[in-house]
Write an enzyme that holds these catalytic residues in place. Structure first.
Site, PDB file in Angstrom:
ATOM      1  CG  PHE A  49      49.124  33.433  29.721  1.00 41.82           C
ATOM      2  CD1 PHE A  49      47.773  33.370  29.402  1.00 41.82           C
ATOM      3  CD2 PHE A  49      49.687  34.688  29.938  1.00 41.82           C
ATOM      4  CE1 PHE A  49      46.997  34.527  29.318  1.00 41.82           C
ATOM      5  CE2 PHE A  49      48.919  35.847  29.853  1.00 41.82           C
ATOM      6  CZ  PHE A  49      47.571  35.761  29.533  1.00 41.82           C
TER       7      PHE A  49
ATOM      8  CG  ASP B   7      56.245  35.037  27.292  1.00 39.72           C
ATOM      9  OD1 ASP B   7      56.652  35.821  28.172  1.00 39.72           O
ATOM     10  OD2 ASP B   7      55.046  34.941  26.974  1.00 39.72           O
TER      11      ASP B   7
ATOM     12  CE  LYS C 290      52.277  39.351  34.079  1.00 41.47           C
ATOM     13  NZ  LYS C 290      52.148  38.296  33.104  1.00 41.47           N
TER      14      LYS C 290
END
Ligand SMILES: *Cc1c(COP(=O)(O)O)cnc(C)c1O
Length: 391
Positions: free
Chosen positions: A128, A215, A244
């Site tokens: 993702f 990532d 995040k």
């Protein structure tokens, strides 16, 4: 009830009004234990005083100027991030997808510099990387892509945790210039690769002159018991993306580079109005200082071990548990059947959890969760799972 918000989210029937640490209160004053932290965003817990103070002070001075001018705390934040990560320079964005967009653009620029006209990036199954067109094209989930074709070209997909598959893809395709992967897959079901996997990918990148791009948007910021998950290994990537938990709830993302990758962009190649603005940087600086001072990262490792050994022992006789796996406080409990209903059942017990990849209960509690909260988390969850799997 008519909503004026586009129906892109299947929302749970609760609205939170305030939080403190690992606790949240809904708009009727009921208290919940948060074992998801906004999907690994509020790693320091809700209403953290250092973040609160930093953004209050910054907002009294200056919220935004423009990247047309110097931004003092953006410089400080970049330096701090490089010191903690071993990277060399940083581009700031407002989100994870945008941080990955910067990485993808870097890979393409790198390719063109090498004389590759149609550069391609190896990406992973079950990955993702975000919801923009390029990042959803990089994402390994057909549900996310469906309806948005044509996808952005230039992504070659291989199985995760299989360096031989990466090697075969490189041999078949002279256009490959980079590999983009998560060091632990989050949305894909908390998939933790073998101990040598990152080293193997690093070796392939070195051998073939590819950029290794990690990532760390979900796995970074102390979540796994190191500042960044790749720091469990001996390697460094060429590009690393964060978002995040970087601002503990204030939107900010970052694309960190080193070596050749740090020299690719020049003025005019990339930009963002808000990226790295004074408000966002003040929050992120407060987060980094707190993480560094307070031994919080170290504790993520031990707390993860404690939670998982309790879960293991209390669920060991349950034949429906396929696996309990974790790196620090990135925890997955895989069942032998789809278990999305557990999210709502858990909410009814005032515990916030998540289910991803259909069968995996995902826990991403704030790193500051305390012993009593851990007890409550484990006992509530074990009861829920036992009841659910008996049905
Ligand atoms: C959440 C996430 C993203 C996307 O971040 P946004 O801020 O939602 O754009 C990208 N990659 C990973 C691994 C993520 O967990």
């Amino acid at each position: 009830m008519t909503s004026f918000i586009m129906p892109t989210y299947a929302r749970l029937p609760v609205t939170f009004a305030k939080g403190e640490g690992a606790w949240l209160w809904d708009d009727h004053g009921n208290r919940y234990l948060d074992a998801l932290a906004g999907i690994s965003v509020c790693n320091l817990g809700h209403a953290h005083p250092a973040v609160h103070q930093a953004i209050c002070e910054q907002s009294a001075k200056l919220l935004h100027t423009s990247n047309l001018y110097g931004v003092a705390n953006q410089e400080q934040l970049a330096e701090h991030l490089c010191r903690l990560s071993g990277m060399e320079n940083v581009f700031f964005s407002n989100s994870g997808a945008e941080a990955n967009e910067a990485a993808i653009k870097l890979a393409r620029k790198y390719g063109h510099q090498k004389g590759v006209d149609r550069p391609a990036i190896i990406v992973m199954e079950k990955s993702f990387h975000g919801r923009t067109l390029a990042t959803l094209s990089a994402t390994g989930n057909a549900k996310i892509q469906q309806g948005f074709e044509p996808l952005v070209e230039g992504f070659i997909r291989v199985a995760y945790n299989d360096s031989a598959a990466v090697e075969r893809a490189i041999q078949c395709n002279p256009n490959i210039v980079a590999i983009l992967l998560e060091p632990v897959q989050g949305e894909g079901g908390i998939n933790i690769p073998g101990a040598q996997y990152l080293e193997q990918i690093r070796a392939l990148c070195d051998q073939h002159g590819l950029l290794m791009m990690l990532d760390e948007i979900q796995s970074g910021m102390g979540r796994t018991g190191k500042f960044l998950a790749f720091q469990h290994s001996s390697i460094k990537p060429d590009v690393c993306t964060l978002a995040k938990a970087l601002g503990n709830g204030v939107p900010i993302g970052a694309c960190l580079t080193r070596g050749q990758a740090a020299q690719l962009f020049s003025a005019g190649n990339h930009g963002s109005t808000f990226g790295g603005n004074p408000l966002a940087c003040s929050a992120a600086l407060a987060v980094l200082k707190t993480l560094e001072d307070a031994n919080i990262i170290q504790s993520a490792q031990t707390k993860g071990d404690v939670i998982c050994s309790k879960l293991q022992s209390q669920l060991q006789s349950n034949p429906h548990i396929k696996e309990i796996r974790h790196l620090g406080l990135m925890i997955g409990i895989e069942l032998d059947k789809p278990c999305a209903e557990l999210v709502k059942q858990s909410l009814e017990q005032h515990l916030l959890i998540n289910v991803t990849n259909d069968t995996v209960i995902r826990l991403l509690p704030p790193l500051i969760i305390d012993e009593q909260q851990i007890e409550l988390l484990v006992s509530t969850l074990v009861q829920l799972i036992q009841k659910f799997t008996e049905e």
